[in-house]
Structures are given as C-alpha cells and as structure tokens.
Design a protein around this motif. Structure first.
Motif, mmCIF file in Angstrom:
data_model
loop_
_atom_site.group_PDB
_atom_site.id
_atom_site.type_symbol
_atom_site.label_atom_id
_atom_site.label_comp_id
_atom_site.label_asym_id
_atom_site.label_seq_id
_atom_site.Cartn_x
_atom_site.Cartn_y
_atom_site.Cartn_z
ATOM 1 N N GLU A 167 0.838 -1.193 0.000
ATOM 2 C CA GLU A 167 0.000 0.000 0.000
ATOM 3 C C GLU A 167 0.875 1.246 0.000
ATOM 4 O OE1 GLU A 167 -4.070 1.029 2.309
ATOM 5 O OE2 GLU A 167 -2.389 0.516 3.606
ATOM 6 N N GLU A 209 -2.542 5.752 -0.669
ATOM 7 C CA GLU A 209 -3.654 4.816 -0.458
ATOM 8 C C GLU A 209 -3.997 4.693 1.025
ATOM 9 O OE1 GLU A 209 -2.876 1.862 -4.270
ATOM 10 O OE2 GLU A 209 -1.723 1.571 -2.423
ATOM 11 N N ARG A 218 -7.490 5.696 2.660
ATOM 12 C CA ARG A 218 -8.259 4.707 3.434
ATOM 13 C C ARG A 218 -8.619 5.263 4.809
ATOM 14 N NH1 ARG A 218 -6.455 0.062 6.486
ATOM 15 N NH2 ARG A 218 -4.327 0.362 5.730
#
Length: 118
Positions: free
Chosen positions: A27, A31, A35
């Motif tokens: 990740e 990202e 999130r």
C-alpha cells in the motif's frame, strides 16, 4: 526482513514518505491516507453525532494517517511531530467535521530498564 537487507529505497519510508514506493502489492502512503480518510468520513464523523466517546485502535502508520487527515497535513508530514510509541494515546474532540487535537502521543505506562512495562 532484517533492516540490513532492506533495499535503499525503503529509507524513504521514514525519511521521505511522499517519495516512498512500496514493494509490489504494498500500500502506498497515498492509499493509506485515503483509506484513513474514508474511515473518518464513513465511521468516525457519523458516530461523533451519536456517541460521547469512541476508541480507535490501530497500528502506528494508520494512526499517523488518521492524524494527517484530522490535522489536514500533507503526506510528507507523516512521521513529523511526536513519535507514536507503542500503546500511546491521541485524543481528539470530534464534532462532525470539526476536529480538535487534545492530547498527542500520551503514554499511560512507565518503561523500566530491563522491563517493558510496569
């Protein structure tokens, strides 16, 4: 993986988070921060209208990603500020989209030489 075997590029993980490129399938910080932002929007903000208190438990990188969102900071500030030690507590007052940092990196235990926790 031992630190001595990490690729040179991994140094960006802490030193230049805005330039960090994860291993294949990993990740990115972008990202992770997205999130965390989605979690705030979908869970924290709605819950703040109904609850007096909530507890969120996560690992250090996700905690910092949450803080970037709550403090409106860029990814390059990922590891800036107080080091988030294991089991530290960050307290925010959250009312909808109004976020106020009350306590950052508070530790409620004492470490002793030779012992991890007292």
């Amino acid at each position: 993986m031992p630190v001595s075997e990490l690729p040179k590029e991994f140094s960006n993980f802490f030193d230049a988070p805005d330039k960090f490129v994860p291993a294949e399938g990993g990740e990115t910080y972008e990202e992770l921060v997205a999130r965390a932002g989605s979690f705030i929007e979908e869970v924290v903000v709605p819950a703040s209208k109904e609850l007096d208190r909530m507890l969120i438990v996560a690992h250090g990188a996700l905690n910092k990603a949450l803080m970037l969102n709550l403090n409106d900071q860029p990814i390059k500030a990922m590891w800036a500020g107080i080091f988030q030690r294991n089991s530290c507590v960050n307290i925010y007052e959250i009312n909808g989209h109004d976020y106020k940092l009350i306590q950052n990196g508070k530790i409620y235990y004492e470490e002793q030489e030779g012992k991890r926790y007292k």
